[in-house]
Design an enzyme around this catalytic site. Structure first.
Site, PDB file in Angstrom:
ATOM      1  CD1 TRP A 182      -2.755   1.462   0.411  1.00 43.21           C
ATOM      2  CD2 TRP A 182      -2.218   1.769   2.563  1.00 43.21           C
ATOM      3  NE1 TRP A 182      -3.592   2.427   0.920  1.00 43.21           N
ATOM      4  CE2 TRP A 182      -3.279   2.639   2.228  1.00 43.21           C
ATOM      5  CE3 TRP A 182      -1.717   1.783   3.868  1.00 43.21           C
ATOM      6  CZ2 TRP A 182      -3.842   3.515   3.150  1.00 43.21           C
ATOM      7  CZ3 TRP A 182      -2.278   2.649   4.783  1.00 43.21           C
ATOM      8  CH2 TRP A 182      -3.318   3.504   4.424  1.00 43.21           C
TER       9      TRP A 182
ATOM     10  CG  ASP B 118      -2.049  -2.768   7.433  1.00 44.79           C
ATOM     11  OD1 ASP B 118      -3.204  -2.783   7.890  1.00 44.79           O
ATOM     12  OD2 ASP B 118      -1.630  -1.863   6.669  1.00 44.79           O
TER      13      ASP B 118
ATOM     14  CE  LYS C  99     -10.651   0.647   3.385  1.00 42.96           C
ATOM     15  NZ  LYS C  99      -9.699   0.753   2.357  1.00 42.96           N
TER      16      LYS C  99
HETATM   17  C1  LIG Z   1      -3.367  -2.023   3.608  1.00 42.20           C
HETATM   18  C2  LIG Z   1      -4.102  -0.927   4.317  1.00 42.20           C
HETATM   19  N1  LIG Z   1      -3.744  -0.617   5.560  1.00 42.20           N
HETATM   20  C3  LIG Z   1      -4.357   0.343   6.246  1.00 42.20           C
HETATM   21  C4  LIG Z   1      -5.379   1.075   5.686  1.00 42.20           C
HETATM   22  C5  LIG Z   1      -5.943   2.149   6.549  1.00 42.20           C
HETATM   23  O1  LIG Z   1      -7.236   2.489   6.469  1.00 42.20           O
HETATM   24  P1  LIG Z   1      -7.910   3.611   7.340  1.00 42.20           P
HETATM   25  O2  LIG Z   1      -6.884   4.555   7.839  1.00 42.20           O
HETATM   26  O3  LIG Z   1      -8.870   4.269   6.418  1.00 42.20           O
HETATM   27  O4  LIG Z   1      -8.604   2.894   8.461  1.00 42.20           O
HETATM   28  C6  LIG Z   1      -5.785   0.793   4.374  1.00 42.20           C
HETATM   29  C7  LIG Z   1      -6.834   1.568   3.714  1.00 42.20           C
HETATM   30  O5  LIG Z   1      -6.995   1.624   2.528  1.00 42.20           O
HETATM   31  C8  LIG Z   1      -5.125  -0.238   3.681  1.00 42.20           C
HETATM   32  O6  LIG Z   1      -5.457  -0.572   2.430  1.00 42.20           O
END
Ligand SMILES: Cc1ncc(COP(=O)(O)O)c(C=O)c1O
Length: 398
Positions: free
Chosen positions: A131, A211, A246
């Site tokens: 990511w 993660d 999500k």
């Molecule tokens: C791999 C991964 N880690 C962490 C996140 C963090 O998401 P958020 O900060 O929106 O909870 C995302 C969101 O797209 C993600 O794809």
């Protein structure tokens, strides 16, 4: 000279740029497979009914808006620990602590600050690819990053390459692992692969940082946490970042947590004291609403059942769309070439389309995906898989 005269403009996030280009595209049949949010059959990002019901209860029942503590809502922490760790004895042994954070991103940043301050000199190892925020967030926190291979040039999981690279990582370094639904590729390790990774991590005394942002989107709530549970049982310590964006549809409520598993209760207390002091400098105390909703849903049998059904519906929609796309590619003789799309898990697919092919799809068909070939499968329209397959066949033919 005025105060901001020397401030340089930096390029914007490429995904946001793609969103803008999509919005500006006047073609009625355009298709957004770029942005990483779940979409239902109508193309909306819904609020689960269980979440709505919990919110209604909170409107009437929330007694105060006074600050929550530095680690957030303790009930949220307990319920999330159970969601992730199942019936593990670790919480009962006082080895698990959750610090509530603004989303999974907040948890990653807190983990980055913790590594920089408390584990100085350790490098953090990321999958290649990962990511994109991982690539920028950790250096911004002062943690140097390195990479281990994950997907080969053939657009398939490279397990031998991954294991060989982990063997070379200096003892004590931190390795970030996507617990499930790898973003951006969709390729997940099997339970047997995880066992192999665990052996190397244990032998090299690496610190895993999981993660976990898509629990429930891959194979189910328990299955998606299997790697975290396996490692938690086998290792003295690890970090897990959690996101409720999500699976609870709480994106903008910024709901997440950093879970620490420590050797014993006294080590846990020391780590948590550090986290509380770092969080104080970052956001002081976390936003409350999303975590209160999650606690309401997980703590109530009926709401929890409803949420699990809704989450399962989201998961099944993605699996059906993956299979549907392969079926639609079959008449073009491309089902075997794209069979990996049905093997991948979660919202994302590394389709194997090249940047040129992606740009042609955008220009000729109004289909938007990332230039890496990453598509958000949840953005597919089940009614239009035939025309999408025809477009893919046109640009992907050699
Ligand atoms: C791999 C991964 N880690 C962490 C996140 C963090 O998401 P958020 O900060 O929106 O909870 C995302 C969101 O797209 C993600 O794809």
């Amino acid at each position: 000279m005025t105060p901001f005269a020397k401030v340089e403009r930096v390029p914007g996030d490429p995904i946001l740029g793609l969103m803008e280009a999509f919005r500006a595209d006047p073609r009625p049949g355009k298709l957004d497979l770029g942005v990483g949010v779940y979409r239902d059959a109508e193309g909306r990002t819904p609020i689960p009914r269980a979440v709505k019901l919990a919110e209604q209860r909170l409107v009437d029942g929330e007694p105060t808006k006074a600050y929550v503590g530095g680690h957030g809502d303790a009930r949220f922490g307990e319920l999330m620990s159970r969601l992730v760790l199942g019936d593990s004895p670790l919480p009962g042994a006082g080895r698990v602590g959750l610090t509530q954070t603004p989303g999974g991103t907040g948890a990653l940043r807190l983990a980055g600050d913790f590594i920089a301050r408390c584990l100085p000199g350790r490098r953090l190892w990321l999958s290649d690819p990962t990511w994109p925020i991982h690539e920028t967030l950790f250096p911004a926190a002062g943690v140097p990053v390195g990479h281990y291979p994950y997907v080969g040039a053939d657009n398939r999981l490279d397990v031998p390459g991954l294991l060989a690279a982990l063997e070379r990582i200096p003892s004590g370094d931190v390795v970030l692992l996507h617990a499930c639904c790898h973003n951006p590729t969709g390729f997940d390790l099997s339970p047997a692969h995880w066992q192999q990774v665990l052996e190397v991590v244990r032998a090299r005394e690496l610190l895993p940082l999981f993660d976990l942002a898509y629990q429930g989107f891959g194979d189910g709530l328990a299955q998606d946490a299997c790697a975290v549970r396996l490692f938690a049982e086998a290792l003295p310590a690890m970090l897990v970042t959690l996101s409720c964006s999500k699976n609870f549809g709480l994106y903008r409520e910024r709901t997440g947590a950093l879970m620490v598993i420590a050797e014993d209760a006294s080590r846990l207390a020391a780590v948590r004291s550090q986290l509380a002091s770092m969080a104080r400098n970052l956001w002081s105390t976390p936003p409350s609403h999303g975590a209160a909703v999650v606690a309401e849903v997980l703590g109530d049998d009926a709401l929890r059942r409803l949420w699990e059904e809704e989450l399962d519906g989201m998961r099944r929609r993605i699996v059906t769309l993956r299979q549907g796309l392969i079926e639609a590619l079959r008449p073009h003789g491309l089902d075997a070439r794209f069979a990996h799309i049905a093997e991948q898990r979660g919202m994302f697919s590394y389709t194997g389309l090249t940047a040129d092919q992606v740009l042609r799809l955008r220009a000729e068909d109004g289909v938007y995906l990332l230039e890496t070939g990453r598509a958000n499968v949840a953005g597919l329209d089940a009614e239009r898989l035939g025309s999408l397959a025809a477009a893919i066949a046109r640009v992907a033919r050699l």
